[in-house]
Design an enzyme around this catalytic site. Sequence first.
Site, PDB file in Angstrom:
ATOM      1  N   GLY A   1     -11.429   7.426  18.276  1.00 16.53           N
ATOM      2  CA  GLY A   1     -11.884   6.012  17.758  1.00 16.53           C
ATOM      3  C   GLY A   1     -10.992   5.843  16.297  1.00 16.53           C
TER       4      GLY A   1
ATOM      5  N   ASP B   1     -22.747   5.713  13.190  1.00 18.13           N
ATOM      6  CA  ASP B   1     -23.994   5.290  13.775  1.00 18.13           C
ATOM      7  C   ASP B   1     -25.163   5.971  13.583  1.00 18.13           C
ATOM      8  OD1 ASP B   1     -25.485   4.377  15.906  1.00 18.13           O
ATOM      9  OD2 ASP B   1     -23.992   3.061  16.743  1.00 18.13           O
TER      10      ASP B   1
ATOM     11  N   LYS C   1     -22.707   1.743  10.142  1.00 10.03           N
ATOM     12  CA  LYS C   1     -23.967   0.993  10.568  1.00 10.03           C
ATOM     13  C   LYS C   1     -25.387   1.737   9.866  1.00 10.03           C
ATOM     14  CE  LYS C   1     -22.547  -0.189  15.077  1.00 10.03           C
ATOM     15  NZ  LYS C   1     -22.628   0.140  16.644  1.00 10.03           N
TER      16      LYS C   1
ATOM     17  N   ASP D   1     -13.869   1.336  21.206  1.00  8.61           N
ATOM     18  CA  ASP D   1     -13.752   1.195  22.676  1.00  8.61           C
ATOM     19  C   ASP D   1     -15.034   0.560  23.409  1.00  8.61           C
ATOM     20  OD1 ASP D   1     -14.925   3.836  22.402  1.00  8.61           O
ATOM     21  OD2 ASP D   1     -14.510   3.903  24.494  1.00  8.61           O
TER      22      ASP D   1
HETATM   23  P1  IMP Z   1     -22.769   8.658  15.922  1.00  8.80           P
HETATM   24  O1  IMP Z   1     -22.843   8.260  14.536  1.00  8.80           O
HETATM   25  O2  IMP Z   1     -22.861  10.166  16.340  1.00  8.80           O
HETATM   26  O3  IMP Z   1     -24.031   8.075  16.514  1.00  8.80           O
HETATM   27  O4  IMP Z   1     -21.651   8.352  16.782  1.00  8.80           O
HETATM   28  C1  IMP Z   1     -20.584   7.603  16.081  1.00  8.80           C
HETATM   29  C2  IMP Z   1     -19.372   7.453  16.865  1.00  8.80           C
HETATM   30  O5  IMP Z   1     -20.078   6.323  18.076  1.00  8.80           O
HETATM   31  C3  IMP Z   1     -18.368   6.573  16.261  1.00  8.80           C
HETATM   32  O6  IMP Z   1     -17.440   7.521  15.631  1.00  8.80           O
HETATM   33  C4  IMP Z   1     -17.813   5.788  17.288  1.00  8.80           C
HETATM   34  O7  IMP Z   1     -16.849   6.496  18.088  1.00  8.80           O
HETATM   35  C5  IMP Z   1     -18.875   5.399  18.466  1.00  8.80           C
HETATM   36  N1  IMP Z   1     -19.633   4.109  17.974  1.00  8.80           N
HETATM   37  C6  IMP Z   1     -20.589   3.873  17.304  1.00  8.80           C
HETATM   38  N2  IMP Z   1     -20.856   2.545  17.466  1.00  8.80           N
HETATM   39  C7  IMP Z   1     -19.986   1.964  17.896  1.00  8.80           C
HETATM   40  C8  IMP Z   1     -19.600   0.595  18.318  1.00  8.80           C
HETATM   41  O8  IMP Z   1     -20.158  -0.301  17.964  1.00  8.80           O
HETATM   42  N3  IMP Z   1     -18.587   0.294  19.428  1.00  8.80           N
HETATM   43  C9  IMP Z   1     -17.768   1.437  19.647  1.00  8.80           C
HETATM   44  N4  IMP Z   1     -18.100   2.687  19.409  1.00  8.80           N
HETATM   45  C10 IMP Z   1     -19.077   3.073  18.528  1.00  8.80           C
HETATM   46 MG    MG Z   2     -15.651   7.975  16.071  1.00 11.78          MG
END
Ligand code: IMP
Ligand code: MG
Length: 179
Positions: free
Chosen positions: A46, A105, A133, A161
């Site tokens: 990403g 996230d 977020k 994506d």
């Molecule tokens: P987490 O913080 O471990 O939950 O994961 C974060 C990753 O999930 C990010 O780096 C993105 O690759 C993916 N991600 C989180 N939110 C979104 C979204 O709204 N759209 C697409 N990918 C997302």
């Molecule tokens: Mg990412």
Amino acid sequence: MFIDERQFKEYMTPEEIRGVIKNLAEQINRDHGVDEKVLLVGVLKGAIVVMADLVRQLHSDVRVDFVRTASVGKSKTSAGTVCLVKDISIDVCDTHVIIVEEIIDSGRALKFLYDRFKSAKPKSLKVATMMDKREKRLVDVGADYVGKIVDDQFLIGYGLDLEEKCRNLPGIYSLRYPN
Ligand code: IMP
Ligand code: MG
């Protein structure tokens, strides 16, 4: 590329994104001198677009590398544990490391990476993210450089994506009716 406007609405124009990245770069440039060794570590896949735009606005002695994480044992009820699928190949000794994310996230992936890089003892360790977020955070981790705080919504484009599609969109779009 075709975007179904019944499903997605424009969230950030390319012009707005440019402003966000410029602001991120200014924050990083304020903290790091021209002669300082800085390693930007992009989190695949990403962060590729953010990395490409950000790196060209930094004035330090910059190097670039990438990592990739995966969730092992992920199911509907459990997030699983994070593991490293691809590591960096550059030594972090005497280097200011900045992990670069497009969006944070739950923070699980970032927390894993943060702890891992911390144990490698770089000169300093910081996190930069284009979007945060914040309300979705499940673990205690944050970014030092934040482009924009966003609400809980599903976003695509500019590296983000939808089942591997839409990373190439120059703007960011949000899903109108998340289920
Ligand atoms: P987490 O913080 O471990 O939950 O994961 C974060 C990753 O999930 C990010 O780096 C993105 O690759 C993916 N991600 C989180 N939110 C979104 C979204 O709204 N759209 C697409 N990918 C997302
Ligand atoms: Mg990412």
